[in-house]
Enzyme design. Sequence first.
Site, PDB file in Angstrom:
ATOM      1  N   THR A  21      29.779 -20.929 -40.082  1.00 42.50           N
ATOM      2  CA  THR A  21      28.519 -20.430 -39.543  1.00 42.50           C
ATOM      3  C   THR A  21      28.721 -19.189 -38.674  1.00 42.50           C
ATOM      4  O   THR A  21      29.811 -18.980 -38.121  1.00 42.50           O
ATOM      5  CB  THR A  21      27.876 -21.545 -38.685  1.00 42.50           C
ATOM      6  OG1 THR A  21      26.770 -21.022 -37.972  1.00 42.50           O
ATOM      7  CG2 THR A  21      28.856 -22.118 -37.667  1.00 42.50           C
ATOM      8  N   ASP A  22      27.656 -18.412 -38.503  1.00 46.59           N
ATOM      9  CA  ASP A  22      27.716 -17.258 -37.601  1.00 46.59           C
ATOM     10  C   ASP A  22      27.737 -17.688 -36.131  1.00 46.59           C
ATOM     11  O   ASP A  22      28.082 -16.904 -35.251  1.00 46.59           O
ATOM     12  CB  ASP A  22      26.534 -16.294 -37.855  1.00 46.59           C
ATOM     13  CG  ASP A  22      25.160 -16.914 -37.673  1.00 46.59           C
ATOM     14  OD1 ASP A  22      25.073 -18.123 -37.349  1.00 46.59           O
ATOM     15  OD2 ASP A  22      24.159 -16.194 -37.874  1.00 46.59           O
ATOM     16  N   GLU A  23      27.394 -18.976 -35.871  1.00 43.82           N
ATOM     17  CA  GLU A  23      27.295 -19.421 -34.471  1.00 43.82           C
ATOM     18  C   GLU A  23      28.636 -19.420 -33.759  1.00 43.82           C
ATOM     19  O   GLU A  23      28.683 -19.449 -32.529  1.00 43.82           O
ATOM     20  CB  GLU A  23      26.662 -20.820 -34.384  1.00 43.82           C
ATOM     21  CG  GLU A  23      25.271 -20.842 -34.964  1.00 43.82           C
ATOM     22  CD  GLU A  23      24.391 -21.967 -34.454  1.00 43.82           C
ATOM     23  OE1 GLU A  23      24.782 -22.661 -33.511  1.00 43.82           O
ATOM     24  OE2 GLU A  23      23.296 -22.119 -35.018  1.00 43.82           O
ATOM     25  N   PRO A  76       6.587 -27.113 -31.704  1.00 41.73           N
ATOM     26  CA  PRO A  76       7.321 -26.879 -30.439  1.00 41.73           C
ATOM     27  C   PRO A  76       8.206 -25.640 -30.478  1.00 41.73           C
ATOM     28  O   PRO A  76       9.144 -25.555 -31.255  1.00 41.73           O
ATOM     29  CB  PRO A  76       8.183 -28.149 -30.296  1.00 41.73           C
ATOM     30  CG  PRO A  76       8.340 -28.668 -31.691  1.00 41.73           C
ATOM     31  CD  PRO A  76       7.163 -28.219 -32.487  1.00 41.73           C
ATOM     32  N   SER A  86      25.537 -30.793 -38.423  1.00 43.22           N
ATOM     33  CA  SER A  86      25.076 -29.399 -38.453  1.00 43.22           C
ATOM     34  C   SER A  86      23.978 -29.043 -37.440  1.00 43.22           C
ATOM     35  O   SER A  86      23.584 -27.886 -37.370  1.00 43.22           O
ATOM     36  CB  SER A  86      24.559 -29.080 -39.863  1.00 43.22           C
ATOM     37  OG  SER A  86      23.360 -29.790 -40.112  1.00 43.22           O
ATOM     38  N   TYR A 113      28.267 -27.994 -31.166  1.00 40.66           N
ATOM     39  CA  TYR A 113      28.286 -27.774 -32.620  1.00 40.66           C
ATOM     40  C   TYR A 113      29.128 -26.545 -32.966  1.00 40.66           C
ATOM     41  O   TYR A 113      30.053 -26.620 -33.778  1.00 40.66           O
ATOM     42  CB  TYR A 113      26.856 -27.595 -33.161  1.00 40.66           C
ATOM     43  CG  TYR A 113      26.819 -26.954 -34.533  1.00 40.66           C
ATOM     44  CD1 TYR A 113      27.277 -27.641 -35.653  1.00 40.66           C
ATOM     45  CD2 TYR A 113      26.362 -25.638 -34.709  1.00 40.66           C
ATOM     46  CE1 TYR A 113      27.283 -27.052 -36.922  1.00 40.66           C
ATOM     47  CE2 TYR A 113      26.358 -25.045 -35.960  1.00 40.66           C
ATOM     48  CZ  TYR A 113      26.814 -25.754 -37.063  1.00 40.66           C
ATOM     49  OH  TYR A 113      26.819 -25.161 -38.307  1.00 40.66           O
ATOM     50  N   SER A 114      28.808 -25.407 -32.350  1.00 35.80           N
ATOM     51  CA  SER A 114      29.510 -24.179 -32.755  1.00 35.80           C
ATOM     52  C   SER A 114      30.981 -24.227 -32.344  1.00 35.80           C
ATOM     53  O   SER A 114      31.849 -23.703 -33.056  1.00 35.80           O
ATOM     54  CB  SER A 114      28.808 -22.929 -32.213  1.00 35.80           C
ATOM     55  OG  SER A 114      28.621 -22.990 -30.823  1.00 35.80           O
ATOM     56  N   ALA A 115      31.267 -24.914 -31.228  1.00 35.83           N
ATOM     57  CA  ALA A 115      32.678 -25.053 -30.822  1.00 35.83           C
ATOM     58  C   ALA A 115      33.442 -25.884 -31.843  1.00 35.83           C
ATOM     59  O   ALA A 115      34.597 -25.586 -32.183  1.00 35.83           O
ATOM     60  CB  ALA A 115      32.765 -25.690 -29.438  1.00 35.83           C
ATOM     61  N   SER A 116      32.774 -26.915 -32.372  1.00 36.18           N
ATOM     62  CA  SER A 116      33.464 -27.763 -33.361  1.00 36.18           C
ATOM     63  C   SER A 116      33.657 -27.002 -34.668  1.00 36.18           C
ATOM     64  O   SER A 116      34.686 -27.149 -35.335  1.00 36.18           O
ATOM     65  CB  SER A 116      32.704 -29.077 -33.579  1.00 36.18           C
ATOM     66  OG  SER A 116      31.465 -28.848 -34.226  1.00 36.18           O
ATOM     67  N   LYS A 117      32.691 -26.168 -35.029  1.00 31.54           N
ATOM     68  CA  LYS A 117      32.855 -25.353 -36.250  1.00 31.54           C
ATOM     69  C   LYS A 117      33.952 -24.304 -36.025  1.00 31.54           C
ATOM     70  O   LYS A 117      34.754 -24.025 -36.916  1.00 31.54           O
ATOM     71  CB  LYS A 117      31.536 -24.674 -36.642  1.00 31.54           C
ATOM     72  CG  LYS A 117      30.458 -25.595 -37.157  1.00 31.54           C
ATOM     73  CD  LYS A 117      30.815 -26.302 -38.474  1.00 31.54           C
ATOM     74  CE  LYS A 117      30.876 -25.364 -39.653  1.00 31.54           C
ATOM     75  NZ  LYS A 117      31.079 -26.133 -40.929  1.00 31.54           N
TER      76      LYS A 117
END
Length: 355
Positions: A132-134, A213, A83, A158-162
């Site tokens: 996810t919204d991503e 950071p 995630s 990550y977002s491509a995999s989701k």
Amino acid sequence: MILVTGGAGFIGSNFVNDWLAQSNEAVINLDKLTYAGNTQNLAGLEDNPSHIFVHSDIGNRELMAALLLQYQPRAVINFAAESHVDRSIHGPEDFIETNIVGTFHLLEEVRAYWNNLAGEAKQNFRFLHVSTDEVYGSLGKADPAFTETHRYEPNSPYSASKAASDHLVRAYHHTYGLPVLTTNCSNNYGPYHFPEKLIPLMIVNALAGKDLPIYGDGQQIRDWLYVTDHCSAIRRVLEAGQLGETYNVGGWNEKPNLDIVTAVCGLLDELRPRADGQSYALQVAYVTDRPGHDRRYAIDASKIERELGWKPAETFETGIRKTVQWYLDNPEWVSQVQSGAYRDWVQSHYVGAAQ
Ligand code: NAD
Ligand code: DAU
């Protein structure tokens, strides 16, 4: 009986804890216990016979088939995923393996199980995929918020995999008739959030006297939802969602990252003032930006509100106060997660059980 995957992670554990606080219906909780999965998140369920924990991978088809056959769940809710966007940039492979290949294996076993059901059990079965919204990509300042028909434009591994997993879920509905539901939620925060993510990282770093950071200029916008509101939305979609539909979930709470960090610092100044009387905000440090950093996410939650009558119970102010207070009240959880002590415990406790 329902089967939850990834129920030892942040949102999954909140979901399982909430579910069993409100219902007698048992939960099979299957989790691989990666670095992000923590059985401490489920400590309150140790003596609850309605919670059956299984240490396994969603890609372990043999075990999944056996579990489905043995327990005959009326629904599968898929939280299991890698995630964290930053980790996906450093090493995308686990994201492809779990979020895409793992979801495919899970879908195949669920399809085989569902095919063999009959009558009401078949009709009432649901596969709910938590996304996810991503997947929608990044918005400009003046763009309208993401609706369910916004085109998919994922920017990180990550977002491509989701996004890929969402497409597989959709395809299993259109091709095989699998009764699926998908939720696309905005950024969650709350208890049991792993301190690699913005809000818990800021809390634990602030208390440890470390830098806070901020990537780039800190003006990237996220839309924040308290985790138990996400859980109530998933319960509502499971109960009343239209098959094959997707539902955006969010709290209409867009905020720039810097505002989030300032809010966290303000609460810590009030609840656990620094010994020198200065503000934690002095620990803010601007660092190199995340590569490909999405500038803005915003969820239009009108569909779930209008069609399913769901609304969040928390405002950002109430939710962030509860969150900061939870981290102040649970220093052992934080130190276990940070020291890796809980992983040592898992290794010795589940020795030989990992699939
Ligand atoms: P998390 O990283 O805290 O938890 C993920 C859980 O999945 C962990 O317990 C991990 O051990 C488990 N897991 C990972 N790979 C697995 C595998 N192959 N088999 C079985 N279990 C596995 O994540 P989270 O923040 O709780 O997110 C849960 C889901 O919600 C994810 O699908 C994520 O994409 C989605 N989501 C998260 C947010 C957010 O803000 N955190 C927002 C919207 C959607
Ligand atoms: O939008 C939903 C998504 O929200 C989920 O699908 C993801 O699983 C979840 O991790 C989260 O992704 P983000 O990348 O938005 O969350 P993160 O907490 O990593 O970062 C939030 C914002 O804060 C982002 O703009 C990057 C920034 N950030 C993050 C960290 C960890 C910083 O400025 N400094 C940091 O140290």
